[in-house]
Design an enzyme around this catalytic site. Structure first.
Site, PDB file in Angstrom:
ATOM      1  N   ASP A 140      25.774  61.835  58.505  1.00 47.67           N
ATOM      2  CA  ASP A 140      26.122  60.406  58.427  1.00 47.67           C
ATOM      3  C   ASP A 140      24.964  59.466  58.745  1.00 47.67           C
ATOM      4  OD1 ASP A 140      28.000  61.115  61.431  1.00 47.67           O
ATOM      5  OD2 ASP A 140      25.904  60.471  61.277  1.00 47.67           O
ATOM      6  N   HIS A 167      21.999  69.816  57.633  1.00 49.67           N
ATOM      7  CA  HIS A 167      22.878  69.852  56.456  1.00 49.67           C
ATOM      8  C   HIS A 167      22.641  68.683  55.526  1.00 49.67           C
ATOM      9  CE1 HIS A 167      25.822  72.462  58.997  1.00 49.67           C
ATOM     10  NE2 HIS A 167      24.774  73.144  58.577  1.00 49.67           N
ATOM     11  N   CYS A 181      20.490  60.224  37.151  1.00 47.77           N
ATOM     12  CA  CYS A 181      19.082  59.886  37.353  1.00 47.77           C
ATOM     13  C   CYS A 181      18.585  59.148  36.112  1.00 47.77           C
ATOM     14  CB  CYS A 181      18.302  61.197  37.543  1.00 47.77           C
ATOM     15  SG  CYS A 181      16.530  60.968  37.704  1.00 47.77           S
ATOM     16  N   CYS A 229      16.350  60.072  34.420  1.00 48.16           N
ATOM     17  CA  CYS A 229      16.014  61.115  33.416  1.00 48.16           C
ATOM     18  C   CYS A 229      17.276  61.569  32.682  1.00 48.16           C
ATOM     19  CB  CYS A 229      15.348  62.313  34.107  1.00 48.16           C
ATOM     20  SG  CYS A 229      16.495  63.423  34.961  1.00 48.16           S
ATOM     21  N   GLY A 249      29.811  68.381  70.622  1.00 47.64           N
ATOM     22  CA  GLY A 249      30.691  67.961  69.531  1.00 47.64           C
ATOM     23  C   GLY A 249      30.654  68.838  68.312  1.00 47.64           C
ATOM     24  N   ASN A 275      32.356  69.289  74.894  1.00 42.56           N
ATOM     25  CA  ASN A 275      33.395  69.334  73.867  1.00 42.56           C
ATOM     26  C   ASN A 275      34.726  68.996  74.515  1.00 42.56           C
ATOM     27  OD1 ASN A 275      35.115  70.185  71.616  1.00 42.56           O
ATOM     28  ND2 ASN A 275      33.268  71.203  70.854  1.00 42.56           N
ATOM     29  N   GLU A 303      37.325  70.542  73.663  1.00 41.06           N
ATOM     30  CA  GLU A 303      38.091  71.805  73.712  1.00 41.06           C
ATOM     31  C   GLU A 303      37.125  72.979  73.833  1.00 41.06           C
ATOM     32  OE1 GLU A 303      40.134  71.657  69.932  1.00 41.06           O
ATOM     33  OE2 GLU A 303      38.385  72.398  68.839  1.00 41.06           O
TER      34      GLU A 303
HETATM   35  C1  BV8 Z   1      24.363  79.721  54.224  1.00 42.14           C
HETATM   36  C2  BV8 Z   1      27.900  69.760  54.385  1.00 42.14           C
HETATM   37  C3  BV8 Z   1      23.289  81.475  53.110  1.00 42.14           C
HETATM   38  C4  BV8 Z   1      29.127  69.373  53.735  1.00 42.14           C
HETATM   39  C5  BV8 Z   1      28.330  71.597  55.772  1.00 42.14           C
HETATM   40  C6  BV8 Z   1      32.213  83.652  54.610  1.00 42.14           C
HETATM   41  C7  BV8 Z   1      32.383  83.150  53.337  1.00 42.14           C
HETATM   42  C8  BV8 Z   1      31.496  82.184  52.808  1.00 42.14           C
HETATM   43  C9  BV8 Z   1      30.418  81.729  53.566  1.00 42.14           C
HETATM   44  C10 BV8 Z   1      30.278  82.238  54.829  1.00 42.14           C
HETATM   45  C11 BV8 Z   1      31.150  83.180  55.365  1.00 42.14           C
HETATM   46  N1  BV8 Z   1      30.736  83.471  56.618  1.00 42.14           N
HETATM   47  C12 BV8 Z   1      29.643  82.737  56.903  1.00 42.14           C
HETATM   48  C13 BV8 Z   1      29.355  82.009  55.812  1.00 42.14           C
HETATM   49  C14 BV8 Z   1      28.244  81.110  55.703  1.00 42.14           C
HETATM   50  C15 BV8 Z   1      28.729  79.664  55.798  1.00 42.14           C
HETATM   51  C16 BV8 Z   1      29.598  79.479  57.030  1.00 42.14           C
HETATM   52  O1  BV8 Z   1      29.113  79.506  58.138  1.00 42.14           O
HETATM   53  N2  BV8 Z   1      30.915  79.298  56.793  1.00 42.14           N
HETATM   54  C17 BV8 Z   1      31.839  79.133  57.901  1.00 42.14           C
HETATM   55  C18 BV8 Z   1      32.913  78.091  57.511  1.00 42.14           C
HETATM   56  C19 BV8 Z   1      32.467  80.499  58.188  1.00 42.14           C
HETATM   57  N3  BV8 Z   1      27.520  78.908  55.941  1.00 42.14           N
HETATM   58  C20 BV8 Z   1      26.903  78.485  54.835  1.00 42.14           C
HETATM   59  O2  BV8 Z   1      27.342  78.621  53.705  1.00 42.14           O
HETATM   60  C21 BV8 Z   1      25.554  77.840  55.070  1.00 42.14           C
HETATM   61  N4  BV8 Z   1      24.614  78.421  54.181  1.00 42.14           N
HETATM   62  O3  BV8 Z   1      24.814  80.482  55.033  1.00 42.14           O
HETATM   63  O4  BV8 Z   1      23.550  80.091  53.208  1.00 42.14           O
HETATM   64  C22 BV8 Z   1      22.223  81.585  52.098  1.00 42.14           C
HETATM   65  C23 BV8 Z   1      20.966  82.027  52.494  1.00 42.14           C
HETATM   66  C24 BV8 Z   1      20.000  82.169  51.543  1.00 42.14           C
HETATM   67  C25 BV8 Z   1      20.250  81.844  50.207  1.00 42.14           C
HETATM   68  C26 BV8 Z   1      21.514  81.364  49.826  1.00 42.14           C
HETATM   69  C27 BV8 Z   1      22.511  81.230  50.778  1.00 42.14           C
HETATM   70  C28 BV8 Z   1      25.620  76.356  54.758  1.00 42.14           C
HETATM   71  C29 BV8 Z   1      26.417  75.690  55.824  1.00 42.14           C
HETATM   72  C30 BV8 Z   1      26.375  74.186  55.593  1.00 42.14           C
HETATM   73  C31 BV8 Z   1      27.681  73.786  55.006  1.00 42.14           C
HETATM   74  N5  BV8 Z   1      27.699  72.341  54.919  1.00 42.14           N
HETATM   75  N6  BV8 Z   1      28.294  70.301  55.624  1.00 42.14           N
HETATM   76  C32 BV8 Z   1      29.330  67.949  54.052  1.00 42.14           C
HETATM   77  O5  BV8 Z   1      29.132  67.543  55.231  1.00 42.14           O
HETATM   78  O6  BV8 Z   1      29.711  67.263  53.132  1.00 42.14           O
HETATM   79  S1  BV8 Z   1      29.126  72.254  57.098  1.00 42.14           S
HETATM   80  C33 BV8 Z   1      30.177  71.130  57.815  1.00 42.14           C
HETATM   81  O7  BV8 Z   1      30.661  71.782  59.008  1.00 42.14           O
HETATM   82  C34 BV8 Z   1      29.517  69.869  58.326  1.00 42.14           C
HETATM   83  O8  BV8 Z   1      28.143  69.791  58.080  1.00 42.14           O
HETATM   84  C35 BV8 Z   1      29.721  69.967  59.826  1.00 42.14           C
HETATM   85  O9  BV8 Z   1      28.709  69.399  60.491  1.00 42.14           O
HETATM   86  C36 BV8 Z   1      29.748  71.434  59.995  1.00 42.14           C
HETATM   87  C37 BV8 Z   1      30.181  71.955  61.317  1.00 42.14           C
HETATM   88  O10 BV8 Z   1      31.323  71.281  61.698  1.00 42.14           O
HETATM   89  P1  BV8 Z   1      31.249  70.471  63.089  1.00 42.14           P
HETATM   90  O11 BV8 Z   1      30.123  69.497  63.011  1.00 42.14           O
HETATM   91  O12 BV8 Z   1      31.238  71.434  64.207  1.00 42.14           O
HETATM   92  O13 BV8 Z   1      32.576  69.649  63.032  1.00 42.14           O
HETATM   93  P2  BV8 Z   1      34.046  70.190  63.263  1.00 42.14           P
HETATM   94  O14 BV8 Z   1      34.988  69.165  62.716  1.00 42.14           O
HETATM   95  O15 BV8 Z   1      34.133  71.614  62.791  1.00 42.14           O
HETATM   96  O16 BV8 Z   1      34.199  70.252  64.861  1.00 42.14           O
HETATM   97  C38 BV8 Z   1      34.148  69.059  65.603  1.00 42.14           C
HETATM   98  C39 BV8 Z   1      34.017  69.497  67.050  1.00 42.14           C
HETATM   99  O17 BV8 Z   1      33.894  68.338  67.859  1.00 42.14           O
HETATM  100  C40 BV8 Z   1      35.247  70.242  67.555  1.00 42.14           C
HETATM  101  O18 BV8 Z   1      34.834  71.324  68.365  1.00 42.14           O
HETATM  102  C41 BV8 Z   1      35.984  69.191  68.405  1.00 42.14           C
HETATM  103  O19 BV8 Z   1      36.654  69.781  69.508  1.00 42.14           O
HETATM  104  C42 BV8 Z   1      34.823  68.366  68.904  1.00 42.14           C
HETATM  105  N7  BV8 Z   1      35.150  66.971  69.181  1.00 42.14           N
HETATM  106  C43 BV8 Z   1      35.962  66.149  68.471  1.00 42.14           C
HETATM  107  N8  BV8 Z   1      35.937  64.910  69.035  1.00 42.14           N
HETATM  108  C44 BV8 Z   1      35.085  64.967  70.096  1.00 42.14           C
HETATM  109  C45 BV8 Z   1      34.585  66.272  70.199  1.00 42.14           C
HETATM  110  N9  BV8 Z   1      33.722  66.647  71.157  1.00 42.14           N
HETATM  111  C46 BV8 Z   1      33.328  65.696  72.047  1.00 42.14           C
HETATM  112  N10 BV8 Z   1      33.758  64.434  72.005  1.00 42.14           N
HETATM  113  C47 BV8 Z   1      34.640  64.025  71.056  1.00 42.14           C
HETATM  114  N11 BV8 Z   1      35.081  62.749  71.022  1.00 42.14           N
END
Ligand code: BV8
Length: 239
Positions: free
Chosen positions: A103, A118, A147, A149, A186, A212, A214
């Site tokens: 963001d 990311h 683009c 292009c 977070g 966090n 939680e």
């Molecule tokens: C890669 C862009 C390899 C999108 C994002 C099985 C199947 C398929 C894939 C996989 C798999 N197992 C593992 C993978 C790999 C996969 C992955 O990890 N998947 C997970 C879901 C299992 N990872 C990937 O694909 C990555 N790439 O591995 O590539 C590769 C290598 C070489 C060549 C080719 C390929 C790419 C990962 C990036 C994905 N893109 N974002 C977009 O944003 O539009 S990820 C997305 O989740 C966001 O970026 C976000 O940042 C990220 C993590 O989420 P969080 O930031 O943690 O947010 P979330 O809502 O989950 O949690 C919020 C937390 O805050 C909670 O804990 C909550 O309690 C807390 N909270 C809430 N309020 C508060 C708070 N804490 C404090 N105060 C508060 N007020």
């Protein structure tokens, strides 16, 4: 000794600090998180839209989701958690802010030593030439944008199944390996490779503080888990 005092004590003695942030830090500004109740859009989950396949199949739908998020984020200000992290950059000899957030709010709060793992929702990338352009238009029109292009523009975001920028990831790994203290704030710690950084720092001898509202899969491994909101606890660490 209360957990917050143990965390403050470790930070007071630290020279090299890394902060790892996720959507929970921006939630304090009103940005919906991915896996909380705000994580849905038109009943799609992020994992269904944030993929190259979804974009290839329906670039307009994926851009409608990003345009909706850009419109939501555009008026939201950085919060005290973002400002505390920007202050840490000035406080510690060596500091790196590693964020999964796209963001742009850390930069808006003044953080400059920043690794955006990311990508950034305010940048488009040409699918043919790879050219990056900052584009803050809200709403974006027409969708999908093209683009000069003629090729489709995509969001400059790392989607699921896509590799992170190797240079950005390496800078995060190097900083975590050298850190005295790592603050994980977070994030649900479920998305890799970002979720593996705290464990890597811990193995290299860092003191790890989790903030966090939680427990997460990382909670069992950290030195201190501070339960509460990042907008309050991050500034509290600096007191
Ligand atoms: C890669 C862009 C390899 C999108 C994002 C099985 C199947 C398929 C894939 C996989 C798999 N197992 C593992 C993978 C790999 C996969 C992955 O990890 N998947 C997970 C879901 C299992 N990872 C990937 O694909 C990555 N790439 O591995 O590539 C590769 C290598 C070489 C060549 C080719 C390929 C790419 C990962 C990036 C994905 N893109 N974002 C977009 O944003 O539009 S990820 C997305 O989740 C966001 O970026 C976000 O940042 C990220 C993590 O989420 P969080 O930031 O943690 O947010 P979330 O809502 O989950 O949690 C919020 C937390 O805050 C909670 O804990 C909550 O309690 C807390 N909270 C809430 N309020 C508060 C708070 N804490 C404090 N105060 C508060 N007020």
């Amino acid at each position: 000794m209360p957990e917050i005092d143990r965390a403050r004590k470790a930070l007071a003695a630290a020279r090299r600090v890394v902060a790892l942030t996720g959507a929970g830090v921006s939630a304090e500004s009103g940005v919906p998180t991915f896996r909380g109740e705000g994580g849905l859009w038109r009943n799609f989950r992020a994992e269904e839209l944030a993929t190259p396949e979804a974009f290839a199949r329906d670039p307009r739908l994926v851009w409608e989701w990003y345009d909706w998020r850009r419109q939501k984020i555009a008026p939201l200000p950085p919060n005290p958690g973002h400002h505390a992290l920007a202050a840490m950059e000035r406080r510690f000899g060596e500091f790196l802010l590693v964020t999964q957030n796209v963001d742009g709010l850390h930069r808006a709060a003044g953080s400059a030593k920043l690794a955006e793992l990311h990508g950034n929702i305010w940048f488009t990338r040409c699918t043919k030439e790879g050219t990056l352009r900052e584009n803050r238009a809200v709403p974006l029109s027409p969708l999908p944008p093209r683009c000069s292009c003629g090729a489709l523009l995509r969001p400059h975001i790392v989607w699921f199944g896509e590799a992170l920028d190797p240079g950005v990831l390496q800078s995060a790994v190097d900083a975590c390996r050298a850190a005295d203290v790592v603050i994980v704030a977070g994030t649900s710690s479920v998305v890799y490779p970002a979720a593996g950084l705290a464990a890597l720092a811990k193995e290299a001898g860092a003191f790890v503080i989790e903030i966090n509202i939680e427990e997460t899969p990382a909670s069992g491994m950290v030195d201190v888990h501070l339960s509460g909101r990042s907008g309050e606890l991050l500034p509290g660490l600096l007191e």
